[in-house]
Every structure is written in structure tokens, then in C-alpha cells.
Design an enzyme around this catalytic site. Sequence first.
Site, short mmCIF file in Angstrom:
data_model
loop_
_atom_site.label_atom_id
_atom_site.label_comp_id
_atom_site.label_asym_id
_atom_site.label_seq_id
_atom_site.Cartn_x
_atom_site.Cartn_y
_atom_site.Cartn_z
N ASP A 150 1.04 -0.88 -0.09
CA ASP A 150 -0.18 -0.42 -0.07
C ASP A 150 0.70 1.33 0.14
O ASP A 150 0.64 2.42 -0.25
CB ASP A 150 -1.04 0.03 1.15
CG ASP A 150 -1.79 -1.04 1.34
OD1 ASP A 150 -2.34 -1.06 0.45
OD2 ASP A 150 -3.27 -0.57 1.94
N GLY A 212 -13.48 5.65 2.83
CA GLY A 212 -13.44 4.71 4.02
C GLY A 212 -13.87 4.36 5.00
O GLY A 212 -13.70 5.80 5.71
#
Length: 400
Positions: A150, A212
Site C-alpha cells: 500500500d 472509506g
Amino acid sequence: MSSKLVLVLNCGSSSLKFAIIDAANGEEHISGLAECFNLPEARIKWKMDGAKQEAALGAGSAHSEALHFIVNTILAQKPELSAQLTAIGHRIVHGGERFIQSAIIDDDVVKGIENSIPFAPLHNPAHLIGIREALKEFPQLTQKNVAVFDTAFHQTMPEESYLYALPYSLYQDHAIRRYGAHGTSHYYVSREAAKLLDKPVDQLNVITCHLGNGGSVSAIRNGQCVDTSMGLTPLEGLVMGTRSGDIDPAIVFHLHDALGMSVAQINTLLTKESGLLGLTGVTSDCRYVEDNYREKADSRRAMDVYCHRLAKYIGSYSALMEGRLDAVIFTGGIGENAAMVRELSLKKLALLGFEVDHERNLAARFGHGGVITTDTSRPAIVIPTNEELVIAQDAARLTA
């Protein structure tokens, strides 16, 4: 055409997301989630051939039992899928400074993931369990496990973006710097944006908002990340579901000295009791905040702080675009579905030439993307993310 089927694993501290994806065409053959690890109600849900199924894993089950179930129960229903697997792709939250791209997993890569545990204490240990269990369950793919980080996409940030104004020795000796997160998502939606805008990636200037339960914004100039809102850890930046995002660091000392809170209590407060949950006092769910915005003071308060912070980041990152901003991109569970968040945030950015088209904005939800601004506005675009596809494609590419 030869098979490009990849098993994608995303191991969290108490869950495991999995999918089998054809890296060549993006087709998803199986997808599922095992959750509630180490609890009596540990269970697994999956979708195969359009049919949804669910099963209990047994009290106290965790990653090992879940992977065993995937191999011996789910894949046993379709042995041809197992036979066609060419690689396994693992999502890794933190790769530190070392990993600037995905890597085939060997002892050296495992060591690198271990070394980054202090920066992702919940996630990286879970990823390592997933890697070990995958090697055990799929011995034929020992050389075909790939780590997709990531943090990798953000490694193009210049020094002025990633350094904190702390003693430089803390960076030199302890690698304390900005790393960012959600890089795989920011990478994917920026590449999709280039296609939609019909621009070469290396000429693309966009600001991407992955919103999110965790959220981050990235400034992407000429196709490369030049800044991002998450920091050393995923606590910095935006207001999130339960995370505070940016605060005055001295609040930590005040909580300790004046209110008598321990370091552990402050850590819990900032990571698990703040954000939307802290502001509403009720929930971390943005849907509640959106649904009750006009009636309830707690929801209005939370939404206003959330959008204020988001607009500030987009506005400040526009200064890094060297005079040309092609679009703002929204993605992630909130970014793709919370029309109110997008509208209220963009309304604050009229100076940058944004004007929301109310109908287009409402239409771009629940899996539907598209431009949400008027024809004369600078574009804001909703692009559903697909991190699993990026992981599958990287795994297939590196093991080909």
C-alpha cells in the site's frame, strides 16, 4: 489463452478477504470474507458462480482455519480453479522505505515486512500469517507469492512532502517520515482517470480521494504521487470512521498531564474512539451521518467537520499541481456512495472551478461511477476502486 488466475489475499487482524481473479480480463471467479477471528462466531462468506454461501468456521478460528476452509471446502467445489492458479497476491499495508514496487516473496521480503511492523502493528503481523499459511496450503506456488504494498505508490514523494519538521536524525536513524496508505487504490483510480480524460498517465494531474472507514487524499502530478494525507501511520490526515486524523500534537500531552490518561488509553482514543464515532457519540457509519444530517445535531456536526477537512486537503493539494488540475477523483466506500459528502466538499471548492450537478451526483452511487459536475465545471469523477485487480495483475506480471 493461458490461465492468469490469481488468488488475492488481504489479511486483516481479525479478518481475511479473498478472491480469485483472472488478471488478463478482470473476471472474478470467487470472492469472500472470513471474519470475527478468535471469537465464538468466527465465520466465512463467499460468492461463487453468482451464488452466495456462508459457513461457521468454528469457535476461535483464525487465518489458518480460514485458508484451510478456502482450499479444502470452497475450492474443492471447483478443482479446475485450483489447478489453474498461477500466483498468489498478498496485500501488504506497510513496506517502509524499502519497497518501491511489488515483490516476489522470499525470506528477504518477509524480513522487510517484519521490519515495518512498528509502523503497522495490527496489519503487518496478520499479513505475515497469511503468507505463511498460503505457502503451507499451496506448496506448488512457493515461488509465486507476490507482496503488493500500500505504501509503494507513495515512494515517489519528494523530500519536502515526506519529511516532518523534527530532528533530521529521527529520519536518518529511525525512518520516521510520511509513508501514506491506500496506494494501490490511488494508483488504480488515477490510471482509470487517465483513460476517462484521454490523457497520457505521465501528463495527468489529479487529486484522488479514497474515502472509506479509513480515508486519504493523494496529490498526483504527471502520474506520480507527490503528497498524501496519511503519515508515518494511517492515523494522520482526514477525519475517518474512528480515527481522529490531524490534531494538535500537544493534545496528547494535555490528555496525559491534565486528564491523567495513559499512553495506551490515548492511543485507543485517537484510533478507535474518534473520527465520526467521536463526533456523533453514536456511530462510525457515514450512512447514519448522511441520513440524519438535516434532523440531528450530532450528524450535522460530524458531516461538517468531515467535509471541512476534506475540502482543506483538496484545496492545499491543488497548490502542488503546477498550475493545472485535471480532475478530483472520489473512490472507496464513502467516496463512491456518499453523494452528500461529495457535494458539500466540492461546494467549498468553488474557487477551483467546481460546480456539482445534483442529478449526476446522485446517479453516481452503488457501483455506478462517472462525472458528477456540470459541463462547464472542472471535472470531479467517481471511480469505483479495484485494489484486488491491481494485486492480481502485479502478481501475474511478476511471476509470468
